[in-house]
Design a protein around this motif. Sequence first.
Motif, PDB file in Angstrom:
ATOM      1  N   ILE A  14      24.238  38.911  23.410  1.00 18.97           N
ATOM      2  CA  ILE A  14      25.510  38.923  24.130  1.00 18.97           C
ATOM      3  C   ILE A  14      25.687  40.179  24.977  1.00 18.97           C
ATOM      4  O   ILE A  14      26.761  40.412  25.522  1.00 18.97           O
ATOM      5  N   ARG A  15      24.622  40.965  25.105  1.00 21.33           N
ATOM      6  CA  ARG A  15      24.718  42.188  25.894  1.00 21.33           C
ATOM      7  C   ARG A  15      25.120  41.922  27.346  1.00 21.33           C
ATOM      8  O   ARG A  15      25.812  42.756  27.950  1.00 21.33           O
ATOM      9  N   PRO A  16      24.718  40.800  27.937  1.00 16.73           N
ATOM     10  CA  PRO A  16      25.167  40.543  29.322  1.00 16.73           C
ATOM     11  C   PRO A  16      26.687  40.554  29.496  1.00 16.73           C
ATOM     12  O   PRO A  16      27.173  40.841  30.590  1.00 16.73           O
ATOM     13  N   LEU A  17      27.450  40.240  28.435  1.00 15.45           N
ATOM     14  CA  LEU A  17      28.907  40.291  28.546  1.00 15.45           C
ATOM     15  C   LEU A  17      29.390  41.691  28.861  1.00 15.45           C
ATOM     16  O   LEU A  17      30.447  41.865  29.483  1.00 15.45           O
ATOM     17  N   TYR A  18      28.647  42.683  28.418  1.00 17.98           N
ATOM     18  CA  TYR A  18      29.049  44.075  28.585  1.00 17.98           C
ATOM     19  C   TYR A  18      28.318  44.749  29.746  1.00 17.98           C
ATOM     20  O   TYR A  18      28.527  45.933  29.991  1.00 17.98           O
ATOM     21  N   GLU A  19      27.496  43.986  30.459  1.00 17.37           N
ATOM     22  CA  GLU A  19      26.755  44.524  31.587  1.00 17.37           C
ATOM     23  C   GLU A  19      27.023  43.741  32.869  1.00 17.37           C
ATOM     24  O   GLU A  19      26.293  43.874  33.840  1.00 17.37           O
ATOM     25  N   SER A  20      28.069  42.928  32.871  1.00 18.14           N
ATOM     26  CA  SER A  20      28.348  42.045  34.002  1.00 18.14           C
ATOM     27  C   SER A  20      29.526  42.557  34.824  1.00 18.14           C
ATOM     28  O   SER A  20      30.669  42.549  34.357  1.00 18.14           O
ATOM     29  N   SER A  21      29.244  42.995  36.042  1.00 20.32           N
ATOM     30  CA  SER A  21      30.324  43.377  36.952  1.00 20.32           C
ATOM     31  C   SER A  21      31.143  42.165  37.372  1.00 20.32           C
ATOM     32  O   SER A  21      32.346  42.265  37.636  1.00 20.32           O
ATOM     33  N   THR A  22      30.499  40.999  37.430  1.00 24.13           N
ATOM     34  CA  THR A  22      31.213  39.775  37.798  1.00 24.13           C
ATOM     35  C   THR A  22      32.275  39.435  36.760  1.00 24.13           C
ATOM     36  O   THR A  22      33.413  39.086  37.098  1.00 24.13           O
TER      37      THR A  22
ATOM     38  N   GLY B  17      42.038  37.783  47.791  1.00 24.22           N
ATOM     39  CA  GLY B  17      41.744  39.098  48.344  1.00 24.22           C
ATOM     40  C   GLY B  17      40.254  39.233  48.615  1.00 24.22           C
ATOM     41  O   GLY B  17      39.494  38.268  48.532  1.00 24.22           O
ATOM     42  N   ILE B  18      39.834  40.437  48.960  1.00 25.52           N
ATOM     43  CA  ILE B  18      38.425  40.728  49.190  1.00 25.52           C
ATOM     44  C   ILE B  18      37.868  41.295  47.895  1.00 25.52           C
ATOM     45  O   ILE B  18      38.252  42.381  47.468  1.00 25.52           O
ATOM     46  N   ILE B  19      36.961  40.581  47.251  1.00 26.10           N
ATOM     47  CA  ILE B  19      36.457  40.956  45.936  1.00 26.10           C
ATOM     48  C   ILE B  19      35.000  41.391  46.074  1.00 26.10           C
ATOM     49  O   ILE B  19      34.193  40.696  46.706  1.00 26.10           O
ATOM     50  N   ALA B  20      34.667  42.525  45.494  1.00 25.28           N
ATOM     51  CA  ALA B  20      33.297  43.032  45.535  1.00 25.28           C
ATOM     52  C   ALA B  20      32.911  43.533  44.153  1.00 25.28           C
ATOM     53  O   ALA B  20      33.761  43.915  43.341  1.00 25.28           O
ATOM     54  N   ILE B  21      31.605  43.545  43.889  1.00 24.05           N
ATOM     55  CA  ILE B  21      31.083  44.066  42.633  1.00 24.05           C
ATOM     56  C   ILE B  21      30.026  45.106  42.954  1.00 24.05           C
ATOM     57  O   ILE B  21      29.479  45.148  44.055  1.00 24.05           O
ATOM     58  N   SER B  22      29.753  45.959  41.968  1.00 22.15           N
ATOM     59  CA  SER B  22      28.841  47.076  42.201  1.00 22.15           C
ATOM     60  C   SER B  22      27.395  46.627  42.158  1.00 22.15           C
ATOM     61  O   SER B  22      27.044  45.595  41.582  1.00 22.15           O
ATOM     62  N   HIS B  23      26.562  47.437  42.784  1.00 21.88           N
ATOM     63  CA  HIS B  23      25.128  47.184  42.774  1.00 21.88           C
ATOM     64  C   HIS B  23      24.414  48.500  42.489  1.00 21.88           C
ATOM     65  O   HIS B  23      24.463  49.434  43.289  1.00 21.88           O
ATOM     66  N   GLY B  24      23.787  48.574  41.320  1.00 21.11           N
ATOM     67  CA  GLY B  24      22.966  49.716  41.006  1.00 21.11           C
ATOM     68  C   GLY B  24      23.691  51.001  40.701  1.00 21.11           C
ATOM     69  O   GLY B  24      23.215  52.087  41.058  1.00 21.11           O
ATOM     70  N   CYS B  25      24.851  50.939  40.032  1.00 18.08           N
ATOM     71  CA  CYS B  25      25.558  52.165  39.669  1.00 18.08           C
ATOM     72  C   CYS B  25      25.611  52.279  38.148  1.00 18.08           C
ATOM     73  O   CYS B  25      25.272  51.336  37.419  1.00 18.08           O
ATOM     74  N   THR B  26      26.031  53.437  37.668  1.00 19.97           N
ATOM     75  CA  THR B  26      26.210  53.629  36.233  1.00 19.97           C
ATOM     76  C   THR B  26      27.324  52.717  35.734  1.00 19.97           C
ATOM     77  O   THR B  26      28.389  52.625  36.337  1.00 19.97           O
ATOM     78  N   GLY B  27      27.079  52.036  34.608  1.00 17.69           N
ATOM     79  CA  GLY B  27      28.095  51.135  34.082  1.00 17.69           C
ATOM     80  C   GLY B  27      28.265  49.912  34.974  1.00 17.69           C
ATOM     81  O   GLY B  27      27.358  49.493  35.694  1.00 17.69           O
ATOM     82  N   ILE B  28      29.451  49.312  34.924  1.00 22.94           N
ATOM     83  CA  ILE B  28      29.783  48.143  35.746  1.00 22.94           C
ATOM     84  C   ILE B  28      31.066  48.442  36.509  1.00 22.94           C
ATOM     85  O   ILE B  28      31.943  49.150  36.019  1.00 22.94           O
ATOM     86  N   ALA B  29      31.157  47.914  37.714  1.00 20.14           N
ATOM     87  CA  ALA B  29      32.323  48.218  38.549  1.00 20.14           C
ATOM     88  C   ALA B  29      32.663  47.016  39.412  1.00 20.14           C
ATOM     89  O   ALA B  29      31.797  46.213  39.769  1.00 20.14           O
ATOM     90  N   SER B  30      33.937  46.893  39.738  1.00 17.98           N
ATOM     91  CA  SER B  30      34.409  45.856  40.642  1.00 17.98           C
ATOM     92  C   SER B  30      35.539  46.421  41.485  1.00 17.98           C
ATOM     93  O   SER B  30      36.203  47.381  41.081  1.00 17.98           O
ATOM     94  N   ARG B  31      35.746  45.818  42.642  1.00 15.19           N
ATOM     95  CA  ARG B  31      36.769  46.301  43.562  1.00 15.19           C
ATOM     96  C   ARG B  31      37.449  45.119  44.219  1.00 15.19           C
ATOM     97  O   ARG B  31      36.820  44.079  44.460  1.00 15.19           O
ATOM     98  N   ALA B  32      38.742  45.275  44.498  1.00 13.77           N
ATOM     99  CA  ALA B  32      39.502  44.224  45.175  1.00 13.77           C
ATOM    100  C   ALA B  32      40.442  44.856  46.183  1.00 13.77           C
ATOM    101  O   ALA B  32      40.975  45.949  45.954  1.00 13.77           O
TER     102      ALA B  32
END
Length: 842
Positions: A349-357, A198-213
């Motif tokens: 390990i904070r990057p695990l909780y801050e990674s939209s990927t 599918g078409i996969i996207a991740i957020s840039h510069g928003c509150t929290g982390i986000a992804s879309r498909a």
Amino acid sequence: MMAVTSACKDGGSKVQLDNGKYVRYTPEQVEALERLYHECPKPSSLRRQQLIRECPILSNIEPKQIKVWFQNRRCREKQRKEASRLQAVNRKLTAMNKLLMEENDRLQKQVSQLVYENSFFRQQSQNATLATTDNSCESVVTSGQPHLTPQRPPRDASPAGLLSIAEETLTEFLSKATGTAVEWVQMPGMKPGPDSIGIIAISHGCTGIASRACGLVGLEPTRVAEILKDRPSWFRDCRAVDILNAMSTGNGGTIELLYMQLYAPTTLAPARDFWLLRYTSVMEDGSLVVCERSLNNTQNGPSMPPVQHFVRAEMLPSGYLIRPCEGGGSIIHIVDHIDLEPWSVPEVIRPLYESSTLLAQKTTMAALRQLRQISHEVSQPTVTGWGRRPAALRALSQRLSKGFNEAVNGFTDEGWSMLDSDGIDDVTVLVNSSPSKLTGVNFHYTNGFSSVSNAVLCAKASMLLQNVPPAILLRFLREHRSEWADSGIDAYSAAAIKASPCSVPVSRAGNFGGQVILPLAHTIEHEEFMEVIRLENIGHYREDMIMPADIFLLQLCSGVDENAIGTCAELIFAPIDASFSDDAPLLPSGFRIIPLDSKVDSSSPNRTLDLASTLEVGPSGNRIAGECSRHSGSAKSVMTIAFQFAFEMHLQENVAAMARQYVRSIISSVQRVALALSPSHLGSHPGLRPPPGTPEAQTLARWICQSYRFFLGVELLKPVSEGSESILKTLWHHSDALMCCSLKPLPVFTFANQAGLDMLETTLVALQDITLEKIFDDNGRKTLFSELPQIMQQGFACLQGGICLSSMGRPVSYERAVAWKVLNEEENAHCICFMFVNWSFV
């Protein structure tokens, strides 16, 4: 002789002969032929004659005419399947084109909005400049006022208030799914196309982390919604979802209040939970929407108090937009937007909780894969390995993942309690004696031996890995079990045989007697597969006797694709009964490796597994180091190890000590392998030979060939272009097994080409642990030791064919062998090289 030609476009009731005439068949004859075709689509000449004899209705048809009919029928079947495939591809392309057009429209709107905002901020900047140059007191005071964000008042949790929250959630979700509320960027390494998920996207510069498909699935919208709502069935990190309340709305929708718990991925962080509102509704265009958000700041309604061992996380408006697709199936938009409260975990390990990927890989894409997998199973029902249907295998893989997550988290409400440390806090040990945990945990092995236990012990630890691609390390652990499972205690025996007064596991010192991988199933479009491992002739003491037993393991492996950005790699396995029933008890153990950052060059070519595998030497002289450096974005990753052992409760102290010792030995082995795989340490660690491709290996290859020519008077290799790199490459791909041994009282192997590693069933990392005498039987050792003085004096010796043993204990036959002394530049003896000709496993 009459020639016959086929006519694929013919309807099947006539056959064209070379004179232009057609042989017509009666409906009864066509029916009989069709029936025979389904039994045997391609009958031989004898079979066709037999068909004519057995079927009187075909007695007046010549065998050649029957042959042509079957040719035409196969041709039509092939055309039909190809037409069906092309129609499916065309439908998929049409839907994908629609998605791309919508995405293009969204991007254009986003560009327009960014242009407007840029103009606005430019104007504000100019005004601010003018304000700072104004010397009036009023201007100075005004410019210093902070910008205050109004606080949203508490929500009313009455039915009307919840409906208001639900409608607001729907609006915000749609603005993320199809609008510009979030700035989406294409996920690295994910390119849309007819074969993509599918078409996969991740957020840039928003509150929290986000992804879309956005994707196409071959299921109806209601079925899609049903699957996605059952989050524990496809989201491996989801422990439970409880529906605490539900109500219908006046517009035909449904509002549900949910409590959801997620497992922690490592032992270094607490688990997460959510208090959610879920709103399901049908839009005017027939689209089905399921959207969710956290219920915060509500009053006069149900609430969920904090739960021990969980950190309350927040889900921002997220969900699924499911639209019916022309020709069947659904077009689905998925948005996941959460805030996992990264402040509550250690900084490393904070990057695990801050990674939209990572969110996209573990949650968003997992939903799409589940839908596509079920769609594939519905359209092509099959029975896979060991007689299991895909749905049963999915259930097994889910049980393995859930059992491993339970072991990693060790929740007290499941009966886990922590044992006191032994003074070193690197390994955590927990014990569980609850009846639900032990139901049916009794195994029976191929030698008839069985055992009983009344408790389960889990030893777990986490470690930080530097500059090691998780996929490479995981594949190594999977394919080379003896590299890490050959320490003082055999974990598989300990987990499966279970300690008792007359049944104590013993070490096999790396010699399992054989590891056999039995493929079980593969999932589609995803590097995840299940298999059954048979460890042959594992020994254990019983009544003062060593008894062999074949131990079976059900194994799940995922994340072995190096080009999948930010993927969590897992190797999870559990001892199973030899009968392998679907309800067999499972005590999963294994490894999980999660990259802490994901700036990986997705264009890097695939690497094969062995440390010596790359021997396509490039200008740099070391392709391994070069490719590892291209993975420098995954410079850090965290590995979690958890092993479960069933045992008898009165032996708790002994088993706990054994478990700690075993997990520590595994950690040591993993560190050694990781060190060898890390380009920054190649060749710098004592005891680890640098892999071929380095100058040392190139020099050794030249010495081997020069010494062979000097002592035997012929060339070892066919003429190759000058240069050590070309010689090394040709030597590495030589068809005969070449191995070099050190000149020590107890010679050990220091180098082998690919055929040599295959023959010994090992890698360059483990090669140094194999002694020369270990691979020969008694006769071979006698011959070898009698020839060694001749080799050192004369420079070479020819050995008769015989049998030797691989590192896995398998017998290997060879036609003959040649051994010669390898001289260095000063003409001093550097090592002895053996060449085994025409070898094969017996």
